[in-house]
Design an enzyme around this catalytic site. Structure first.
Site, PDB file in Angstrom:
ATOM      1  N   ASP A 136      -2.864 -18.120   0.082  1.00 47.76           N
ATOM      2  CA  ASP A 136      -3.897 -18.831  -0.697  1.00 47.76           C
ATOM      3  C   ASP A 136      -4.512 -19.952   0.134  1.00 47.76           C
ATOM      4  O   ASP A 136      -5.736 -20.131   0.180  1.00 47.76           O
ATOM      5  CB  ASP A 136      -3.339 -19.337  -2.038  1.00 47.76           C
ATOM      6  CG  ASP A 136      -2.022 -20.083  -1.909  1.00 47.76           C
ATOM      7  OD1 ASP A 136      -1.418 -20.104  -0.814  1.00 47.76           O
ATOM      8  OD2 ASP A 136      -1.577 -20.668  -2.928  1.00 47.76           O
ATOM      9  N   TYR A 150       0.821  -1.210   0.000  1.00 46.89           N
ATOM     10  CA  TYR A 150       0.000   0.000   0.000  1.00 46.89           C
ATOM     11  C   TYR A 150       0.856   1.262   0.000  1.00 46.89           C
ATOM     12  O   TYR A 150       0.439   2.298  -0.511  1.00 46.89           O
ATOM     13  CB  TYR A 150      -0.896   0.039   1.250  1.00 46.89           C
ATOM     14  CG  TYR A 150      -2.235  -0.630   1.098  1.00 46.89           C
ATOM     15  CD1 TYR A 150      -2.327  -1.948   0.675  1.00 46.89           C
ATOM     16  CD2 TYR A 150      -3.412   0.043   1.409  1.00 46.89           C
ATOM     17  CE1 TYR A 150      -3.548  -2.570   0.557  1.00 46.89           C
ATOM     18  CE2 TYR A 150      -4.637  -0.574   1.301  1.00 46.89           C
ATOM     19  CZ  TYR A 150      -4.713  -1.881   0.874  1.00 46.89           C
ATOM     20  OH  TYR A 150      -5.916  -2.482   0.764  1.00 46.89           O
ATOM     21  N   ASP A 195     -11.901  -9.204   5.039  1.00 46.29           N
ATOM     22  CA  ASP A 195     -13.240  -9.209   4.426  1.00 46.29           C
ATOM     23  C   ASP A 195     -13.805 -10.622   4.378  1.00 46.29           C
ATOM     24  O   ASP A 195     -14.992 -10.842   4.651  1.00 46.29           O
ATOM     25  CB  ASP A 195     -13.202  -8.635   2.997  1.00 46.29           C
ATOM     26  CG  ASP A 195     -13.494  -7.137   2.964  1.00 46.29           C
ATOM     27  OD1 ASP A 195     -13.302  -6.470   4.009  1.00 46.29           O
ATOM     28  OD2 ASP A 195     -13.905  -6.628   1.911  1.00 46.29           O
ATOM     29  N   ASP A 234      -6.158  -6.990   4.146  1.00 45.36           N
ATOM     30  CA  ASP A 234      -7.337  -6.354   3.546  1.00 45.36           C
ATOM     31  C   ASP A 234      -8.283  -7.438   3.039  1.00 45.36           C
ATOM     32  O   ASP A 234      -9.485  -7.432   3.319  1.00 45.36           O
ATOM     33  CB  ASP A 234      -6.882  -5.448   2.391  1.00 45.36           C
ATOM     34  CG  ASP A 234      -8.046  -4.766   1.693  1.00 45.36           C
ATOM     35  OD1 ASP A 234      -8.960  -4.293   2.399  1.00 45.36           O
ATOM     36  OD2 ASP A 234      -8.046  -4.719   0.445  1.00 45.36           O
ATOM     37  N   LYS A 264       3.301 -15.091   1.896  1.00 49.36           N
ATOM     38  CA  LYS A 264       3.466 -15.785   0.611  1.00 49.36           C
ATOM     39  C   LYS A 264       4.962 -16.068   0.462  1.00 49.36           C
ATOM     40  O   LYS A 264       5.600 -15.700  -0.535  1.00 49.36           O
ATOM     41  CB  LYS A 264       2.905 -14.904  -0.520  1.00 49.36           C
ATOM     42  CG  LYS A 264       2.804 -15.589  -1.865  1.00 49.36           C
ATOM     43  CD  LYS A 264       1.737 -16.662  -1.948  1.00 49.36           C
ATOM     44  CE  LYS A 264       1.807 -17.387  -3.276  1.00 49.36           C
ATOM     45  NZ  LYS A 264       0.881 -18.563  -3.336  1.00 49.36           N
TER      46      LYS A 264
END
Ligand code: IPM
Ligand code: MG
Length: 362
Positions: A226, A143, A254, A250, A194
């Site tokens: 993942d 970000y 959600d 982020d 990751k």
């Protein structure tokens, strides 16, 4: 002795002002009951600020926030501002607030309310009892990493760039928050990265492992992002506290929120090293129902409770508000988003009144 707190209110856009009104009424009442004095200052952010000043985070707003003990934010954004250049968009105001206040730690609880278990799109037995805390790094990663931008190459082709960066100290400080959060919960921490592909993630994994070695009571695990997304949907109860970087956080927060089926119920806290935190619902500004007295104010009210618990160290007041929310659900009060057959459907204001009634008797 009366404790006095300066709170900056950022109602923002869409349903923001309606749900903020409810949260303020709740804070006022609990303040009277527990001898807490509030000095509220309202300031502009997001679309409301763009309309009034041309920018999504006016300097006066950041200044007001810096001078307060806590910031209660509702929601920002709306269709009318979606096509503005990036530096003028409501989201840029939010990112500026996070960076400006140094809010590197974002706590996003995803809790199933037993009264709302049928609202989840997953089977009851999969989600019943889910209680996850996502600790998302909020001021670093892709970000904010440099270089970023859209550049033109030597051949005249445009090239879009963002950079995922974490320094050791950035990882350590979020790691500490996550480890301490896990300690106060069940002691289980899952770090998500990751590291099979990204160097920045390998550093993340190494540092979190080193940090956790200082916390022998914590059971640390690691998952690739993942797989973590898959596991969240397959068997969410295996998770307690999750720590991850800005972008993965982020997305996963959600997904975790949606497990509960009631995003209108979920609060969040963004905290810095010291200075005021920002407390806001996970949901957005819901422009489609703005001004219609249909919004669910409970995530905003629970955000005020998080402010009391994590920002102002007033756990008794926080408990009182959280209990009142459970109580209104228990008595069957529901806004449209969490309505089910046989319950009483209320508007935003009436839900606020129901809460005030319960709190007055508690
Ligand atoms: C969130 C939002 C923000 C983010 C946007 C609005 C900038 O999605 O708080 O999760 O991506 O962090
Ligand atoms: Mg998001």
């Amino acid at each position: 002795m009366t404790q006095s707190y300066r709170i900056t209110l950022l109602p923002g856009d869409g349903i923001g002002p309606e749900i903020m009104t409810v949260a303020v009424a709740v804070l006022k009442l609990v303040g009277q009951q527990l001898d807490l004095k509030w000095e509220f200052t309202e300031a502009l952010i997001g679309g409301a600020a763009i309309e009034a000043t041309g920018e999504p985070l006016p300097a006066a707003t950041l200044e007001a926030c810096r001078n307060s003990d806590g910031v209660l934010l509702a929601a920002i954004g709306g269709y009318q501002w979606d096509n503005l250049p990036r530096h003028q968009r409501p989201e840029t105001g939010l990112l500026g607030l996070r960076a400006g206040l140094g809010l590197f730690a974002n706590l996003r609880p995803a809790t199933i309310f037993p009264q709302l278990v049928d609202a989840s799109s997953l089977k009851k037995e999969v989600v019943e009892g889910v209680d996850i805390m996502v600790v998302r790094e909020l001021t670093g990663g892709v970000y904010f990493g440099q270089p970023k931008g859209i550049f033109t190459t030597e051949t005249g082709q445009k090239r879009g760039v963002n950079t995922m960066v974490y320094t050791e100290s950035e990882i350590d400080r979020i790691g500490k928050v996550a480890l301490e959060t896990a300690q106060k919960r069940s002691g289980k921490l899952c770090s998500v990265d990751k590291a099979n592909v990204l160097d920045v993630s390998q550093l993340w994994r190494d540092r979190i492992t080193q940090m956790a070695a200082k916390y022998p009571d914590i059971e640390l695990s690691h998952l690739y992002v993942d797989n973590a997304a898959m596991q969240l949907l397959r068997a969410p109860k295996q998770f307690d506290t999750i720590v991850t970087g800005n972008l993965f956080g982020d997305i996963l927060s959600d997904a975790a929120a949606m497990l509960t089926g009631s995003i209108g119920m979920l609060p969040s806290a963004s905290l810095g090293e010291d200075g005021p935190g920002v407390f806001e619902p996970v949901h957005g500004s819901a422009p489609d129902i703005a001004g219609q007295d249909q919004a669910n104010p409970l995530a905003q009210v629970l955000s005020a409770a998080m402010m009391l618990r994590y920002g102002l160290n007033q756990p008794t007041a926080a408990d009182r508000i959280e209990q009142a929310v459970l109580q209104v659900l228990e008595q069957g009060d529901r806004t449209g988003d969490i309505m089910s057959p046989g319950m009483n459907q209320l508007g935003c204001k009436a839900m606020g009144e129901a809460l005030i009634k319960v709190l007055s008797h508690s």
